[in-house]
Scaffold this active site. Structure first.
Site, short mmCIF file in Angstrom:
data_model
loop_
_atom_site.label_atom_id
_atom_site.label_comp_id
_atom_site.label_asym_id
_atom_site.label_seq_id
_atom_site.Cartn_x
_atom_site.Cartn_y
_atom_site.Cartn_z
N THR A 4 4.43 28.26 -42.07
CA THR A 4 5.14 28.11 -41.21
C THR A 4 5.93 26.92 -41.09
O THR A 4 6.98 26.76 -40.96
CB THR A 4 4.39 28.16 -39.89
OG1 THR A 4 3.87 29.19 -39.64
CG2 THR A 4 5.21 27.81 -38.60
N1 LIG Z 1 1.00 27.99 -38.88
C1 LIG Z 1 1.17 28.54 -40.08
O1 LIG Z 1 1.25 28.06 -41.17
C2 LIG Z 1 0.77 30.12 -39.96
C3 LIG Z 1 1.48 30.63 -41.10
N2 LIG Z 1 2.01 31.86 -40.99
C4 LIG Z 1 0.57 30.42 -42.37
O2 LIG Z 1 1.16 30.76 -43.53
O3 LIG Z 1 -0.71 30.33 -42.31
#
Ligand SMILES: NC(=O)C[C@H](N)C(=O)O
Length: 162
Positions: A10
């Site tokens: 993210t």
């Molecule tokens: N907050 C995050 O990083 C979640 C994300 N989608 C991950 O790669 O784990």
């Protein structure tokens, strides 16, 4: 010199959408650093760019190889939060005698209210000050690789047993 390895998540604007597809908004970790007018020497390298749920042990092995290959002793790794503790444990167990700090963000790096710049600043400070070992810097705290878990309800990292 600080070596920064980026791996997606993210913090780099990478997330799964509800219907299972992957969205990418292409946030550069370098952009955050440039905006803050930072003044220290660093090298940045994208090792892979994945939502962390898709990271495999082969990916982790690649990271380890790069950590071993470099002369740098202060290494920052940007990483998705879902499996950041798995990667910290994978590297921590190897006793590499370098200061390695992993950091991510809960809110998309591309969003105006992202926690990415705060977390990055905190992690960059920490990597310069901490003794050699592997840490996660999140929620304004430093966690040892062998004593951390993510609380999915509060979106906070915690020490085990807390
Ligand atoms: N907050 C995050 O990083 C979640 C994300 N989608 C991950 O790669 O784990």
């Amino acid at each position: 010199m600080i070596l920064i390895f980026t791996t997606g998540g993210t913090i780099e604007g990478l997330d799964y959408t509800d219907d299972g597809g992957i969205t990418s908004s292409n946030v550069g970790i370098e952009d955050f650093l440039n905006k803050a007018n930072i003044d220290f020497e660093y090298t940045i390298e994208s090792v892979f760019k994945k939502d962390s749920r898709a990271i495999t042990n082969d990916d982790r092995e690649l990271l380890v190889r790069k950590i071993k290959e470099t002369n740098a002793t202060k290494i920052l790794i940007t990483h998705g939060t879902f499996t950041i503790e798995d990667t910290a444990k994978y590297i921590g167990k190897l006793n590499l005698n370098k200061t390695i700090v992993l950091v991510g963000s809960f809110i998309l790096g591309s969003s105006a209210d992202t926690d990415a710049p705060f977390n990055l600043g905190y992690a960059i400070s920490s990597v310069q000050l901490l003794k050699p070992d592997v840490y996660i810097a999140m929620n304004g705290q430093i966690f040892d690789w062998n004593n951390v878990s993510k609380n999915l309800e509060t979106n906070k990292f915690e020490r085990n047993g807390k």
